[in-house]
Design an enzyme around this catalytic site. Structure first.
Site, PDB file in Angstrom:
ATOM      1  N   ASP A 243      -0.499  -2.678  -8.014  1.00  0.00           N
ATOM      2  CA  ASP A 243       0.015  -3.584  -6.886  1.00  0.00           C
ATOM      3  C   ASP A 243      -0.122  -4.832  -6.350  1.00  0.00           C
ATOM      4  OD1 ASP A 243       1.050  -2.947  -4.216  1.00  0.00           O
ATOM      5  OD2 ASP A 243      -0.767  -2.408  -3.209  1.00  0.00           O
ATOM      6  N   LYS A 245       0.869  -8.173  -5.322  1.00  0.00           N
ATOM      7  CA  LYS A 245       1.377  -8.800  -5.389  1.00  0.00           C
ATOM      8  C   LYS A 245       0.532 -10.166  -4.022  1.00  0.00           C
ATOM      9  CE  LYS A 245       1.321  -5.058  -1.694  1.00  0.00           C
ATOM     10  NZ  LYS A 245       1.611  -4.570  -0.839  1.00  0.00           N
ATOM     11  N   ASN A 248      -2.565  -8.724  -2.084  1.00  0.00           N
ATOM     12  CA  ASN A 248      -4.427  -8.964  -2.610  1.00  0.00           C
ATOM     13  C   ASN A 248      -4.773  -9.058  -3.451  1.00  0.00           C
ATOM     14  OD1 ASN A 248      -3.526  -5.981  -1.601  1.00  0.00           O
ATOM     15  ND2 ASN A 248      -1.915  -5.092  -3.070  1.00  0.00           N
ATOM     16  N   ASP A 261      -7.820  -5.024  -3.337  1.00  0.00           N
ATOM     17  CA  ASP A 261      -7.195  -3.820  -3.468  1.00  0.00           C
ATOM     18  C   ASP A 261      -6.898  -3.354  -4.363  1.00  0.00           C
ATOM     19  OD1 ASP A 261      -5.997  -2.133  -1.912  1.00  0.00           O
ATOM     20  OD2 ASP A 261      -4.087  -3.263  -1.486  1.00  0.00           O
ATOM     21  N   THR A 279       5.046  -1.795  -3.520  1.00  0.00           N
ATOM     22  CA  THR A 279       5.459  -1.922  -2.741  1.00  0.00           C
ATOM     23  C   THR A 279       6.615  -2.419  -3.201  1.00  0.00           C
ATOM     24  OG1 THR A 279       3.435  -3.231  -1.762  1.00  0.00           O
ATOM     25  CG2 THR A 279       5.895  -4.308  -1.523  1.00  0.00           C
TER      26      THR A 279
END
Ligand code: AMP
Length: 399
Positions: A243, A245, A248, A261, A279
């Site tokens: 994840d 991005k 995070n 995260d 996402t």
């Protein structure tokens, strides 16, 4: 901002210890021998405003393979470093490691540390997630400044994410790298769980990016080099993040980035997983095609790194569109890079955003890529990783 300024900024606020006397167990864990499969994020579920326009896949889509096998944590010692160790640039450097160990010994009473809220002075709120708030905090006995994340058990229960939170804690508490947000330990009372986190003084990278619209190439390159170092560390430990991005990623006091995260991350002892999460903008094609039934590996993080690099340089993600079109663009690998992006940067993006996961550039080769070498020269890279300082030569800035 240094620690003394931080301390000066402290203001007492209203986090009360609901059961001061109740013993609160905690801290770091022994490594679980069993595999971890999926994990839902504490913060990934956060209703962060900055992330409001990012589409999240529904939680129901998460498979829960082996979730029953998760072994509950064995409680051991905690290694909350002293303030002196807060400025350590790398745990991988043996001399730094020694410093950390020495300070930990100095700061630690013998035997397992059992934390409770009374041991912390609570400062200003740093932010809010779906299940609770994060506060600046100071450990009273050592003066160690950290971030205390407060999660409400009832809300975790209602959200059905208790197991996932445990997995997130399990994974993060085993990680120690300058570009990975440390989780020093945790404790709980009747109603809440408290996570003792490394304090990232400069907040969310997402906000920096929105403020600056896009990053100059020298800065993007240094961030990507730090991300590659962090991912190398994680993959070596068989953890894929899944994840990656800007939302995070937090920024440390010296401008260095900290991946946070770990809600979607998994330990991958078999190196292969087949659950669907993340996402959409950042999802790699192998996680999309076949409705997530395909197996995938830690190479998913390399694709996301390519998306991140693109967003750093352009100000928006390469496949950003309506959900259906984004999906189609990702599975076809269709994107265009604006002219203002340098040829070297374009080349690295192209080597990351490769449909076939096995053909993506490796983390080792990212470090040797001309774009990274150009902006993170020897010595300077180390300096910038440690201090987040700017390049010495202004001619290097080509935004
Ligand atoms: P989260 O629930 O993890 O999304 O946290 C909510 C917000 O608190 C984040 O968006 C950050 O702005 C802030 N925050 C969380 N953890 C930290 C940390 N370790 N250091 C500084 N700020 C943090």
């Amino acid at each position: 901002m240094d620690v003394s300024n931080l301390e000066a900024a402290f203001e007492r606020i209203t986090v009360t210890d609901e059961n001061d006397d109740q013993l609160v167990t905690t801290t770091t864990y022994h490594k679980s021998k069993t595999s971890l499969s999926t994990a839902v994020s504490i913060s990934g579920l956060a209703s962060s405003n900055s992330a409001a326009n990012r589409m999240k896949l529904p939680l129901q889509k998460l498979a829960t393979v082996n979730s029953s096998k998760i072994v509950s944590a064995n409680i051991t010692k905690v290694t909350l470093p002293s303030q002196a160790a807060q400025h350590c640039s790398s745990d991988e450097n043996p001399s730094h490691r020694r410093t950390l160990t020495e300070s930990a010994i100095y700061a630690q009473p013998s035997g397992p540390k059992q934390w409770h809220l009374g041991m912390f002075e609570i400062g200003k709120p740093l932010g809010k997630g779906k299940f609770g708030r994060v506060y600046l905090a100071k450990e009273r006995s050592t003066g160690f400044v950290c971030a205390l994340k407060v999660l409400h058990k009832s809300e975790l229960q209602q959200g059905g994410v208790e197991k996932q939170v445990r997995r997130e804690i399990e994974i993060q508490s085993h990680l120690a790298h300058p570009n990975v947000l440390r989780l020093f330990g945790y404790f709980h009372d009747a109603k809440r769980i408290f996570l003792i986190l490394e304090f990232a003084a400069k907040g969310e990278l997402y906000k920096h990016l929105r403020r600056e619209q896009r990053f100059p190439e020298w800065k993007a390159a240094q961030y990507i080099a730090q991300m590659a170092a962090a991912l190398k560390y994680l993959h070596k430990k068989h953890v894929m993040h899944r994840d990656i991005k800007p939302e995070n990623i937090l920024v440390g006091i010296h401008g260095e980035i900290k991946i946070s995260d770990f809600g979607w991350s998994v330990h991958a002892p078999n190196n292969r997983r087949n659950t669907m999460c993340g996402t959409l903008d950042y999802l790699p094609p192998e996680m999309l095609s076949g409705g997530g039934k395909n197996f995938y590996s830690e190479k998913v993080d390399l694709w996301s790194l390519g998306v991140l690099m693109y967003e750093f340089l352009v100000g928006e993600a390469p496949f950003e569109d309506t959900q259906v079109i984004t999906y189609r663009k990702i599975t076809r690998g269709e994107y265009t890079v604006p002219k203002f992006v340098s040829a070297e940067a374009k080349d690295l993006i192209k080597r990351l955003l490769v449909l076939d996961p096995e053909k993506r550039i490796t983390l080792e080769d990212i470090e040797k890529h001309p774009w990274i070498v150009k902006h993170c020269q020897k010595g300077e890279r180390a300096y910038n990783r440690a201090s987040g300082g700017e390049p010495h030569s202004s001619s290097e800035r080509d935004s």
